[in-house]
Design a protein around this motif. Structure first.
Motif, PDB file in Angstrom:
ATOM      1  N   LYS A 389     -15.861 -27.218 -12.479  1.00 16.48           N
ATOM      2  CA  LYS A 389     -14.946 -26.952 -13.597  1.00 16.48           C
ATOM      3  C   LYS A 389     -15.543 -27.373 -14.941  1.00 16.48           C
ATOM      4  CE  LYS A 389     -10.143 -27.576 -14.930  1.00 16.48           C
ATOM      5  NZ  LYS A 389      -8.975 -28.442 -14.881  1.00 16.48           N
ATOM      6  N   VAL A 390     -16.096 -28.569 -14.979  1.00 14.27           N
ATOM      7  CA  VAL A 390     -16.597 -29.095 -16.248  1.00 14.27           C
ATOM      8  C   VAL A 390     -18.019 -28.601 -16.519  1.00 14.27           C
ATOM      9  CG1 VAL A 390     -17.128 -31.197 -17.543  1.00 14.27           C
ATOM     10  CG2 VAL A 390     -15.143 -31.135 -16.007  1.00 14.27           C
ATOM     11  N   PHE A 391     -18.922 -28.864 -15.568  1.00 17.66           N
ATOM     12  CA  PHE A 391     -20.336 -28.619 -15.825  1.00 17.66           C
ATOM     13  C   PHE A 391     -20.686 -27.141 -15.847  1.00 17.66           C
ATOM     14  CE2 PHE A 391     -24.889 -28.608 -14.705  1.00 17.66           C
ATOM     15  CZ  PHE A 391     -25.350 -29.484 -15.672  1.00 17.66           C
ATOM     16  N   GLU A 392     -20.092 -26.399 -14.907  1.00 19.05           N
ATOM     17  CA  GLU A 392     -20.464 -24.989 -14.847  1.00 19.05           C
ATOM     18  C   GLU A 392     -19.544 -24.096 -15.670  1.00 19.05           C
ATOM     19  OE1 GLU A 392     -20.716 -24.169 -10.644  1.00 19.05           O
ATOM     20  OE2 GLU A 392     -22.306 -25.679 -10.422  1.00 19.05           O
ATOM     21  N   GLN A 393     -18.214 -24.284 -15.467  1.00 18.87           N
ATOM     22  CA  GLN A 393     -17.279 -23.384 -16.174  1.00 18.87           C
ATOM     23  C   GLN A 393     -16.941 -23.880 -17.586  1.00 18.87           C
ATOM     24  OE1 GLN A 393     -13.864 -22.757 -13.562  1.00 18.87           O
ATOM     25  NE2 GLN A 393     -15.253 -22.957 -11.813  1.00 18.87           N
ATOM     26  N   LYS A 394     -17.310 -25.101 -17.879  1.00 22.76           N
ATOM     27  CA  LYS A 394     -17.053 -25.722 -19.192  1.00 22.76           C
ATOM     28  C   LYS A 394     -15.554 -25.692 -19.521  1.00 22.76           C
ATOM     29  CE  LYS A 394     -21.453 -23.743 -20.644  1.00 22.76           C
ATOM     30  NZ  LYS A 394     -21.527 -22.610 -19.695  1.00 22.76           N
ATOM     31  N   ASP A 395     -14.747 -25.785 -18.471  1.00 20.17           N
ATOM     32  CA  ASP A 395     -13.290 -25.748 -18.645  1.00 20.17           C
ATOM     33  C   ASP A 395     -12.770 -27.185 -18.720  1.00 20.17           C
ATOM     34  OD1 ASP A 395     -10.618 -25.256 -18.623  1.00 20.17           O
ATOM     35  OD2 ASP A 395     -10.529 -24.633 -16.510  1.00 20.17           O
ATOM     36  N   TYR A 396     -12.936 -27.791 -19.886  1.00 16.96           N
ATOM     37  CA  TYR A 396     -12.496 -29.185 -20.062  1.00 16.96           C
ATOM     38  C   TYR A 396     -12.415 -29.447 -21.558  1.00 16.96           C
ATOM     39  CZ  TYR A 396     -17.068 -30.696 -21.750  1.00 16.96           C
ATOM     40  OH  TYR A 396     -18.180 -30.851 -22.512  1.00 16.96           O
ATOM     41  N   THR A 397     -11.833 -30.587 -21.914  1.00 17.67           N
ATOM     42  CA  THR A 397     -11.781 -30.972 -23.326  1.00 17.67           C
ATOM     43  C   THR A 397     -12.673 -32.192 -23.552  1.00 17.67           C
ATOM     44  OG1 THR A 397      -9.509 -30.169 -23.392  1.00 17.67           O
ATOM     45  CG2 THR A 397     -10.236 -31.534 -25.239  1.00 17.67           C
ATOM     46  N   LEU A 398     -12.302 -33.268 -22.832  1.00 19.28           N
ATOM     47  CA  LEU A 398     -13.092 -34.495 -22.921  1.00 19.28           C
ATOM     48  C   LEU A 398     -13.399 -34.957 -21.500  1.00 19.28           C
ATOM     49  CD1 LEU A 398     -10.954 -36.477 -25.542  1.00 19.28           C
ATOM     50  CD2 LEU A 398     -13.045 -35.189 -26.012  1.00 19.28           C
ATOM     51  N   THR A 399     -14.580 -35.505 -21.330  1.00 18.84           N
ATOM     52  CA  THR A 399     -14.861 -36.091 -20.015  1.00 18.84           C
ATOM     53  C   THR A 399     -15.763 -37.306 -20.187  1.00 18.84           C
ATOM     54  OG1 THR A 399     -15.581 -35.641 -17.755  1.00 18.84           O
ATOM     55  CG2 THR A 399     -16.874 -34.607 -19.492  1.00 18.84           C
ATOM     56  N   LEU A 400     -15.511 -38.301 -19.385  1.00 18.97           N
ATOM     57  CA  LEU A 400     -16.345 -39.507 -19.418  1.00 18.97           C
ATOM     58  C   LEU A 400     -17.401 -39.338 -18.330  1.00 18.97           C
ATOM     59  CD1 LEU A 400     -16.604 -42.359 -20.659  1.00 18.97           C
ATOM     60  CD2 LEU A 400     -15.180 -43.200 -18.792  1.00 18.97           C
ATOM     61  N   ILE A 401     -18.653 -39.401 -18.751  1.00 17.55           N
ATOM     62  CA  ILE A 401     -19.699 -39.092 -17.762  1.00 17.55           C
ATOM     63  C   ILE A 401     -20.973 -39.889 -18.022  1.00 17.55           C
ATOM     64  CG2 ILE A 401     -20.646 -37.101 -19.040  1.00 17.55           C
ATOM     65  CD1 ILE A 401     -20.030 -37.228 -15.235  1.00 17.55           C
ATOM     66  N   MET A 402     -21.748 -40.050 -16.990  1.00 14.70           N
ATOM     67  CA  MET A 402     -23.009 -40.793 -17.075  1.00 14.70           C
ATOM     68  C   MET A 402     -24.160 -39.799 -16.934  1.00 14.70           C
ATOM     69  SD  MET A 402     -23.653 -44.149 -17.062  1.00 14.70           S
ATOM     70  CE  MET A 402     -22.444 -45.001 -16.062  1.00 14.70           C
ATOM     71  N   HIS A 403     -25.086 -39.818 -17.894  1.00 14.18           N
ATOM     72  CA  HIS A 403     -26.281 -38.974 -17.777  1.00 14.18           C
ATOM     73  C   HIS A 403     -27.442 -39.857 -17.335  1.00 14.18           C
ATOM     74  CE1 HIS A 403     -25.411 -34.874 -19.470  1.00 14.18           C
ATOM     75  NE2 HIS A 403     -24.244 -35.490 -19.579  1.00 14.18           N
ATOM     76  N   VAL A 404     -27.916 -39.637 -16.118  1.00 11.59           N
ATOM     77  CA  VAL A 404     -28.906 -40.557 -15.540  1.00 11.59           C
ATOM     78  C   VAL A 404     -30.349 -40.081 -15.699  1.00 11.59           C
ATOM     79  CG1 VAL A 404     -27.293 -41.523 -13.880  1.00 11.59           C
ATOM     80  CG2 VAL A 404     -28.621 -39.510 -13.261  1.00 11.59           C
ATOM     81  N   GLU A 405     -30.554 -38.810 -16.040  1.00 13.15           N
ATOM     82  CA  GLU A 405     -31.921 -38.309 -16.128  1.00 13.15           C
ATOM     83  C   GLU A 405     -32.662 -38.981 -17.293  1.00 13.15           C
ATOM     84  OE1 GLU A 405     -29.291 -36.299 -16.175  1.00 13.15           O
ATOM     85  OE2 GLU A 405     -29.354 -35.492 -14.136  1.00 13.15           O
ATOM     86  N   PRO A 406     -33.923 -39.333 -17.102  1.00 11.95           N
ATOM     87  CA  PRO A 406     -34.676 -39.901 -18.215  1.00 11.95           C
ATOM     88  C   PRO A 406     -35.108 -38.782 -19.171  1.00 11.95           C
ATOM     89  CG  PRO A 406     -36.067 -39.725 -16.282  1.00 11.95           C
ATOM     90  CD  PRO A 406     -34.714 -39.251 -15.869  1.00 11.95           C
TER      91      PRO A 406
END
Lengths: 496, 465
Positions: A389-406
């Motif tokens: 929903k969030v990452f692929e469809q971008k169907d969101y407003t705000l999201t709390l997330i951790m980006h782990v890739e360097p």
């Protein structure tokens, strides 16, 4: 007499050895159970952005041409070594011979070429495709020779090849890797008990040094209550990321915290295309509204996460300190909202992933949003729901997330990324970053890129996650200095 | 082709018994190993599955109990933050309970119970969602009276549902505990059964070993001891070495019997040769009378033993040289044999007679008196004179003999003599007899003469001839 004595000694020594073997066989464990908070939607890191796929398979089941080892150093893996042409436009890799995939297929330059071409394909789902944009062609002139031709010089290519998304897969098994990964690594995939665990077992035909462990189970800890339960009963040997409950268990004699060298950045991601957050003032209002100091207590008082002002780790030499660009100021935040015409009581949905930080960080963010007049609705999603929903469809407003890739600042240059931040100015900067001629210029441009996204308040940049694993005291050999979000098990063993 | 000893006999028996014991030991080991495997499987099942199930059910009870208080926190929330915090915890807890119950379903719980749990969970979840929404409105001050009343109803219902779920989980925990106890009892029973079987097996092994030992004692050791005894006896009888059966020991017995027989036959032959050689050493091969050496030995023995008077005689064939000259030595020898037989015939078996040399004979015999002695030899002389030697062609040759006699009569004096003096006494007697013979010859031959003077032991000298 001498003979009798020596015989006695021999017998005694034999018995001692037998006893030692028995004791060893009774006590020395050769399995491990590791807890992960997120269950990846697929186990193939070449097709999913979920870091958990790489956390399980990288260096264990799947191997790339290169690898970032336990000291954070780039090392050859399926390649024996490599060389760069004088013009900087051609990498030549000498590959290892006698390497086989777990299903028996041999590895050679042709397989490596097909695997890398899969990343470059136009319909590729590879989350790190951007890293390979400069690749012009790949050739396999001999079974142990691979040549990568570049459009422009790219000093980071060997590093890019060490990313989980660049592991080598075989065309015969690539399609099934999402549920049954087949690689060349020291462990082979055994089973995925959906919702619960993934089990790996030692690969008896591994080309390199065989691992100490015979079995490894990655268990998915979807809930905080469950995590607490499992830790309390000693049903996991290590928890692979810090949680609110971690610290509580360090008082136990069998657990301890272990530092890691990851670059996980926690952000409040904003859908830049969705009103009212398509307005820069509203995004800046959010940046002022979040109380980072309070949020920093998320994992417990003893952790002091390092705040960030951009999507960049402070440990990097190109880091620019932008932490105070948007100081915590609710009045100013409210004023910005008023200026943007956002009425009090405007409802906003905060989507949170099924993680410890999502649940409890989400609560804190919700409080901060509420404090500046938003009416907050918490939306708790499963990880696959979040990815879809969030990452692929971008169907969101705000999201709390951790980006782990360097080194993932390049995500802001992607058109289709879930932030919906399609900004030409940033793209231009990033192109300059890619074209940088020397390190000084690169660092300057990276600083510019950091400033750009901070000025645009693309997301609310919160802090670097305190990188500590809760591990059993007797576990040794984890690759703790690798910046790759992974848990390479080849050197792991039980000390007692 | 299998050698015979591997098909029957001691080797076959040894191989058979060894195999039997080996089979028993291997069987016992395999059986014990399988028993341990089974016990191990039971223990592993208990520690892994059953223990996990029990722990899961206990966790479920704890977690469901906490739902009641979390529900109350949600109901009582006065700020949105409190509401969200309670909701987050409730959601987290119900998700965990959901995961645990799935694990419980996987362990094979009965479907009716599963359905009841799922139904309660679903109702609880719906209830929480609705309650959360109503409480949110209430905090915002947007709830109507009926909604407030609904919150109260939902709160009560929530408590009841959480309590019911907790009760169901309690039942699950109790079931798990019972299952584990059953497993434990089963394990205990299995261990007991295996213990008993192991005891019986050990006994069987012991009995087999004992029977084998006795069998070997009877069939091997005792028979070997019989050989030892039979061979240890002074007079070994081959029959005693023959034992029944057809094994290696009976074959050994037969071989040893044959060997003993061969030794004994050899020994008999040696004895016969020895007897013949001894006879030849003491007798004259022609007349088979004692020779001079044996005469002296026998005469001395007689002197030592007898208490009667002894007559010592020396006889000489008259004109033997003429016979020899006229008829040859062969006839001479026949004459000697003829005379020897006649003299022997005139004497008792116990009397000592010897061919003393040439045509001379000597005799020693116990008599009652000198007259008696004289009479005996006179009869012999007459007998010889009456019976000429008849040759093969029928010719008869007249033969006569002369005897000189003497008597050893002083018995008392003789008994006091030391044994070393006896040869001298005998020699003197022979000398006197010889003197008497001389007189008989001089007096015309074919007569018997006797000295009157008794022989003396003091006289020293050599043999008269």
């Amino acid at each position: 007499m001498t003979t009798i004595h020596s015989r006695c000694r021999l017998t005694l020594a034999g018995l001692c050895l037998l006893l030692a073997l028995c004791v060893q066989s009774v006590w020395a464990r050769d399995d491990i159970r590791l807890g992960l908070q997120l269950e990846p939607p697929a186990l193939d890191p070449t097709v999913t952005a979920a870091a958990a796929a790489g956390e399980i398979t990288y260096g264990n089941v799947l191997e790339g041409l290169t690898i970032i080892d336990g000291n954070g150093t780039l090392q050859p893996r399926l390649a024996r070594d490599w060389s760069l042409s004088d013009d900087g436009l051609s990498y030549q890799f000498r590959l290892r011979e006698g390497v086989h995939f777990h299903d028996g297929h041999p590895f050679d330059a042709q397989i490596a070429r097909l695997s890398l071409e899969r990343i470059l394909a136009s319909d590729s789902l590879n989350p790190q495709q951007k890293w390979f944009e400069k690749v012009a062609a790949i050739r396999s002139p001999a079974p142990d020779r691979l040549v990568i031709e570049l459009k422009q010089p790219d000093a980071l290519l060997p590093f890019a090849l060490a990313l989980p998304a660049a592991v080598i897969v075989h065309p015969a098994s690539a399609a099934g890797n999402a549920t049954h990964p087949v690689g060349t690594g020291p462990f082979r995939f055994v089973a995925w008990d959906k919702g619960r665990s993934v089990t790996l077992a030692r690969n008896p035909g591994y080309w390199g040094t065989p691992p100490h462990l015979s079995r490894a189970t990655f268990m998915f800890m979807h809930t905080s209550a469950g995590t607490e339960n499992m830790l309390a009963e000693g049903l996991v040997d290590g928890l692979l990321s810090v949680t609110r409950v971690s610290n509580r268990f360090t008082v136990r004699p069998d657990y301890r915290m272990r530092l890691r060298k990851l670059e996980s950045k926690m952000i409040l991601a904003i859908n830049n295309a969705r009103a009212p957050f398509d307005d820069l003032r509203v995004r800046r209002a959010l940046a002022h509204a979040i109380d980072r100091d309070t949020l920093g207590t998320l994992y417990g008082e003893q952790f002091n996460p390092e705040p960030i002002g951009s999507h960049f780790p402070p440990s990097h030499p190109a880091y620019v300190d932008l932490v105070d660009r948007y100081p915590f100021d609710r009045v100013r935040a409210r004023a910005l909202l008023d200026e943007a015409g956002v009425a009090k009581g405007t409802e906003v949905t905060l989507t949170i992933p099924p993680t410890d930080y999502g649940r409890y960080g989400g609560l804190m963010i919700a409080n901060d949003l509420e404090a500046i007049g938003f009416r907050v609705r918490l939306e708790q999603l499963s990880w696959s729901e979040w990815l879809s929903k969030v990452f692929e469809q971008k169907d969101y407003t705000l999201t709390l997330i951790m980006h782990v890739e360097p080194m993932d600042l390049n995500i802001y240059a992607r058109d289709d990324y879930y932030f919906n931040y399609a900004n030409d100015a940033f793209k231009a900067i990033w192109q300059q970053v890619l074209d940088a001629r020397d390190e000084a210029e690169l660092h300057r441009l990276l600083g510019e890129a950091q400033r750009r996204i901070t000025e645009d308040a693309v997301n609310v940049f919160l802090f670097m996650r305190p990188e500590q694993n809760l591990m059993h005291r007797d576990i040794a050999g984890l690759w703790e200095n690798s910046p790759i979000p992974s848990f390479v098990l080849e050197d792991v063993y039980w000390q007692h | 082709m299998i050698p015979a000893r591997y098909r029957s006999g001691l080797t076959a028996k040894t191989v058979g018994i060894t195999c039997l014991i080996a089979v028993l030991v291997i069987g016992a080991t395999l059986w014990t190993s399988r028993a341990f495997q089974r016990l191990d499987a039971l223990v592993v099942n208990m520690t892994n599955t059953e223990m996990d199930n029990l722990m899961t059910s206990v966790r479920l009870v704890q977690q469901t109990e906490s739902l009641i208080s979390l529900g109350l926190m949600l109901t009582a929330a006065e700020t949105q933050h409190e509401r969200r915090a309670a909701l987050i915890d409730l959601t987290d807890r119900t998700a965990w309970i959901g995961q645990l119950t799935t694990e419980f379903y996987d362990s094979g719980a009965d479907t009716e119970l599963i359905a009841r749990i799922e139904h309660t969970q679903q109702r609880l979840s719906d209830n929480i969602t609705l309650l959360n929404s109503l409480v949110r409105d209430r905090i915002d001050g947007q709830a109507s009276d009926s909604e407030l009343a609904h919150i109260r109803t939902l709160a009560t219902e929530n408590r009841e549902l959480a309590g019911r779920l907790s009760a169901l989980m309690g039942y699950v925990a109790a079931t798990m505990r019972t299952q584990m106890l059953d497993q434990s009892r089963q394990l205990s029973a299995e261990i007991q059964t295996h213990q008993q079987r192991l005891t019986w097996l050990t006994l069987l092994l012991l009995v087999t070993a004992l029977v084998s030992g006795i069998y070997f004692e009877m069939t091997v050791v005792r028979r070997i001891l019989r050989f030892q005894r039979a061979l240890g006896e002074p007079d070994v009888t081959p029959d005693h070495l023959r034992v029944g059966g057809s094994d290696e020991i009976s074959q050994l017995g037969a071989t040893m019997g044959r060997y003993v027989e061969r030794i004994q036959s050899q020994e008999a032959r040696m004895q016969k040769i020895h007897t013949e050689l001894a006879f030849l050493a003491e007798h004259d091969p022609l007349t088979e009378l004692a020779n001079r050496r044996h005469f002296h030995v026998a005469a001395r023995a007689l002197l030592e033993q007898t208490t009667q008077p002894l007559c010592v005689a020396i006889g000489d064939i008259d004109h033997f040289k003429q016979i020899n000259d006229r008829y040859g030595h062969a006839i001479g020898d026949q004459t000697l044999v003829h005379v020897a037989r006649r003299i022997s015939a005139g004497l008792r078996d116990t009397d000592i007679l010897a061919r003393f040399g040439g045509e001379e004979f000597a005799a020693v015999l116990s008599v009652r008196s000198s007259e008696d002695g004289y009479r005996i030899f006179e009869q012999i002389r007459q007998d010889i004179a009456r019976h000429p030697l008849t040759l093969d062609d029928g010719e008869q040759i007249g033969v006569t003999i002369s005897f000189g006699l003497t008597m050893i009569t002083d018995l008392d004096a003789r008994s006091t003599l030391p044994a070393s003096a006896l040869p001298a006494l005998l020699n003197d007697a022979l000398r006197q007899a010889d003197s008497a013979l001389y007189r008989a010859k001089r007096a015309g031959r074919n007569r018997v003469d006797m000295t009157t003077a008794p022989p003396s032991a003091d006289t020293t000298g050599t043999a008269p001839v």
